[in-house]
Design a protein around this motif. Structure first.
Motif, PDB file in Angstrom:
ATOM      1  N   VAL A 196       0.996  -1.141   0.234  1.00  0.00           N
ATOM      2  CA  VAL A 196       0.060   0.084   0.110  1.00  0.00           C
ATOM      3  C   VAL A 196       0.897   1.216  -0.070  1.00  0.00           C
ATOM      4  O   VAL A 196       1.773   1.518   0.836  1.00  0.00           O
ATOM      5  N   LEU A 197       0.705   2.132  -1.177  1.00  0.00           N
ATOM      6  CA  LEU A 197       1.452   3.616  -1.148  1.00  0.00           C
ATOM      7  C   LEU A 197       0.449   4.527  -0.731  1.00  0.00           C
ATOM      8  O   LEU A 197      -0.617   4.586  -1.253  1.00  0.00           O
ATOM      9  N   ASN A 198       0.890   5.235   0.440  1.00  0.00           N
ATOM     10  CA  ASN A 198      -0.173   6.219   0.880  1.00  0.00           C
ATOM     11  C   ASN A 198       0.594   7.468   1.134  1.00  0.00           C
ATOM     12  O   ASN A 198       1.399   7.759   1.669  1.00  0.00           O
ATOM     13  N   ALA A 199      -0.187   8.423   0.603  1.00  0.00           N
ATOM     14  CA  ALA A 199       0.283   9.735   0.574  1.00  0.00           C
ATOM     15  C   ALA A 199      -0.129  10.533   1.798  1.00  0.00           C
ATOM     16  O   ALA A 199      -0.015  11.791   1.989  1.00  0.00           O
ATOM     17  N   SER A 200      -1.398  10.097   2.571  1.00  0.00           N
ATOM     18  CA  SER A 200      -1.544  10.595   3.628  1.00  0.00           C
ATOM     19  C   SER A 200      -1.165   9.745   4.934  1.00  0.00           C
ATOM     20  O   SER A 200      -1.865   8.757   5.250  1.00  0.00           O
ATOM     21  N   PRO A 201      -0.357  10.249   5.797  1.00  0.00           N
ATOM     22  CA  PRO A 201       0.010   9.590   7.020  1.00  0.00           C
ATOM     23  C   PRO A 201      -1.159   9.312   7.943  1.00  0.00           C
ATOM     24  O   PRO A 201      -1.932  10.275   7.891  1.00  0.00           O
ATOM     25  N   ARG A 202      -0.968   8.076   8.499  1.00  0.00           N
ATOM     26  CA  ARG A 202      -2.199   7.650   9.284  1.00  0.00           C
ATOM     27  C   ARG A 202      -1.677   7.193  10.688  1.00  0.00           C
ATOM     28  O   ARG A 202      -0.539   6.957  10.987  1.00  0.00           O
ATOM     29  N   ASP A 203      -2.712   7.314  11.792  1.00  0.00           N
ATOM     30  CA  ASP A 203      -2.007   6.888  13.042  1.00  0.00           C
ATOM     31  C   ASP A 203      -1.773   5.237  13.171  1.00  0.00           C
ATOM     32  O   ASP A 203      -2.420   4.471  12.357  1.00  0.00           O
ATOM     33  N   ALA A 204      -1.403   5.049  14.064  1.00  0.00           N
ATOM     34  CA  ALA A 204      -0.988   3.317  14.268  1.00  0.00           C
ATOM     35  C   ALA A 204      -2.401   2.545  14.452  1.00  0.00           C
ATOM     36  O   ALA A 204      -2.419   1.577  13.926  1.00  0.00           O
ATOM     37  N   ASP A 205      -3.339   3.068  15.051  1.00  0.00           N
ATOM     38  CA  ASP A 205      -4.631   2.334  15.138  1.00  0.00           C
ATOM     39  C   ASP A 205      -5.369   2.098  13.675  1.00  0.00           C
ATOM     40  O   ASP A 205      -5.709   1.160  13.393  1.00  0.00           O
ATOM     41  N   PRO A 253       5.696  11.047   1.642  1.00  0.00           N
ATOM     42  CA  PRO A 253       5.234  12.420   1.970  1.00  0.00           C
ATOM     43  C   PRO A 253       4.465  13.226   0.834  1.00  0.00           C
ATOM     44  O   PRO A 253       4.882  13.103  -0.479  1.00  0.00           O
ATOM     45  N   ARG A 254       3.683  14.298   1.290  1.00  0.00           N
ATOM     46  CA  ARG A 254       2.705  14.687   0.260  1.00  0.00           C
ATOM     47  C   ARG A 254       3.375  15.479  -0.864  1.00  0.00           C
ATOM     48  O   ARG A 254       3.174  15.797  -2.074  1.00  0.00           O
ATOM     49  N   GLU A 255       4.776  15.983  -0.298  1.00  0.00           N
ATOM     50  CA  GLU A 255       5.497  16.899  -1.341  1.00  0.00           C
ATOM     51  C   GLU A 255       6.288  16.278  -2.290  1.00  0.00           C
ATOM     52  O   GLU A 255       6.844  16.413  -3.367  1.00  0.00           O
ATOM     53  N   ASP A 256       6.118  14.725  -2.091  1.00  0.00           N
ATOM     54  CA  ASP A 256       6.978  13.546  -2.894  1.00  0.00           C
ATOM     55  C   ASP A 256       6.095  12.862  -3.806  1.00  0.00           C
ATOM     56  O   ASP A 256       6.437  12.020  -4.511  1.00  0.00           O
ATOM     57  N   TRP A 257       4.639  13.379  -3.892  1.00  0.00           N
ATOM     58  CA  TRP A 257       3.590  12.499  -4.568  1.00  0.00           C
ATOM     59  C   TRP A 257       2.956  13.748  -5.515  1.00  0.00           C
ATOM     60  O   TRP A 257       2.452  14.669  -5.037  1.00  0.00           O
ATOM     61  N   GLY A 258       3.017  13.264  -6.959  1.00  0.00           N
ATOM     62  CA  GLY A 258       2.387  14.335  -7.874  1.00  0.00           C
ATOM     63  C   GLY A 258       1.443  13.941  -8.675  1.00  0.00           C
ATOM     64  O   GLY A 258       1.341  12.499  -8.853  1.00  0.00           O
ATOM     65  N   VAL A 259       0.129  14.671  -8.760  1.00  0.00           N
ATOM     66  CA  VAL A 259      -0.842  14.407  -9.703  1.00  0.00           C
ATOM     67  C   VAL A 259      -1.146  15.702 -10.696  1.00  0.00           C
ATOM     68  O   VAL A 259      -1.229  16.878 -10.111  1.00  0.00           O
ATOM     69  N   GLY A 260      -1.084  15.129 -11.931  1.00  0.00           N
ATOM     70  CA  GLY A 260      -1.435  16.254 -12.931  1.00  0.00           C
ATOM     71  C   GLY A 260      -0.400  17.105 -12.741  1.00  0.00           C
ATOM     72  O   GLY A 260      -0.661  18.361 -13.036  1.00  0.00           O
ATOM     73  N   GLY A 261       1.065  17.080 -12.568  1.00  0.00           N
ATOM     74  CA  GLY A 261       2.092  17.903 -12.734  1.00  0.00           C
ATOM     75  C   GLY A 261       2.392  18.703 -11.520  1.00  0.00           C
ATOM     76  O   GLY A 261       2.990  19.626 -11.317  1.00  0.00           O
ATOM     77  N   VAL A 262       1.489  18.479 -10.283  1.00  0.00           N
ATOM     78  CA  VAL A 262       1.463  19.281  -9.169  1.00  0.00           C
ATOM     79  C   VAL A 262       1.546  18.330  -7.861  1.00  0.00           C
ATOM     80  O   VAL A 262       1.005  17.594  -7.851  1.00  0.00           O
ATOM     81  N   THR A 263       2.479  18.605  -6.785  1.00  0.00           N
ATOM     82  CA  THR A 263       2.496  17.764  -5.837  1.00  0.00           C
ATOM     83  C   THR A 263       1.197  17.991  -5.039  1.00  0.00           C
ATOM     84  O   THR A 263       0.283  18.743  -5.122  1.00  0.00           O
ATOM     85  N   LEU A 264       0.730  16.822  -4.263  1.00  0.00           N
ATOM     86  CA  LEU A 264      -0.314  16.793  -3.351  1.00  0.00           C
ATOM     87  C   LEU A 264      -0.258  18.101  -2.500  1.00  0.00           C
ATOM     88  O   LEU A 264      -1.446  18.611  -2.032  1.00  0.00           O
ATOM     89  N   ALA A 265       0.866  18.313  -1.846  1.00  0.00           N
ATOM     90  CA  ALA A 265       1.267  19.348  -0.859  1.00  0.00           C
ATOM     91  C   ALA A 265       0.876  20.645  -1.478  1.00  0.00           C
ATOM     92  O   ALA A 265       0.157  21.746  -0.962  1.00  0.00           O
ATOM     93  N   ASP A 266       1.113  20.856  -2.752  1.00  0.00           N
ATOM     94  CA  ASP A 266       0.741  21.972  -3.348  1.00  0.00           C
ATOM     95  C   ASP A 266      -0.762  22.232  -3.813  1.00  0.00           C
ATOM     96  O   ASP A 266      -1.143  23.417  -4.101  1.00  0.00           O
ATOM     97  N   SER A 267      -1.286  21.017  -4.163  1.00  0.00           N
ATOM     98  CA  SER A 267      -2.570  21.033  -4.909  1.00  0.00           C
ATOM     99  C   SER A 267      -3.758  21.125  -3.772  1.00  0.00           C
ATOM    100  O   SER A 267      -4.972  21.603  -4.471  1.00  0.00           O
ATOM    101  N   GLY A 268      -3.759  21.332  -2.508  1.00  0.00           N
ATOM    102  CA  GLY A 268      -4.609  21.322  -1.645  1.00  0.00           C
ATOM    103  C   GLY A 268      -5.425  20.201  -1.786  1.00  0.00           C
ATOM    104  O   GLY A 268      -6.555  20.115  -0.922  1.00  0.00           O
ATOM    105  N   GLN A 269      -5.379  19.232  -2.376  1.00  0.00           N
ATOM    106  CA  GLN A 269      -6.292  17.980  -2.539  1.00  0.00           C
ATOM    107  C   GLN A 269      -6.321  17.321  -1.102  1.00  0.00           C
ATOM    108  O   GLN A 269      -5.223  17.055  -0.434  1.00  0.00           O
TER     109      GLN A 269
END
Length: 69
Positions: A6-15, A47-63
């Motif tokens: 599973v590749l996940n761009a949104s960190p989650r808690d242990a539970d 990290p969201r800054e290391d994941w891009g969608v449509g030429g923009v990182t998730l960190a910059d996209s606001g998604q």
């Protein structure tokens, strides 16, 4: 020995990760008719800054792919 990766761009808690591992394992084992203890699950958080969608990182996209709570 199956591995679910599973590749996940949104960190989650242990539970939440424990719940995901349990659900993925149970579902895979049931569908594939395998023993659950043979199923491996790897969660890799990107990290969201290391994941891009449509030429923009998730960190910059606001998604935000999270469900509202």
């Amino acid at each position: 020995m199956p591995v679910i990766h599973v590749l996940n761009a949104s960190p989650r808690d242990a539970d939440t990760k424990r719940e995901l591992v349990a659900e993925l394992t149970a579902t895979y084992a049931r569908v594939m008719r395998m023993k659950p203890d043979t199923v491996r699950v790897v969660i890799q958080e990107i990290p969201r800054e290391d994941w891009g969608v449509g030429g923009v990182t998730l960190a910059d996209s606001g998604q935000d792919e999270s469900l509202p709570r």
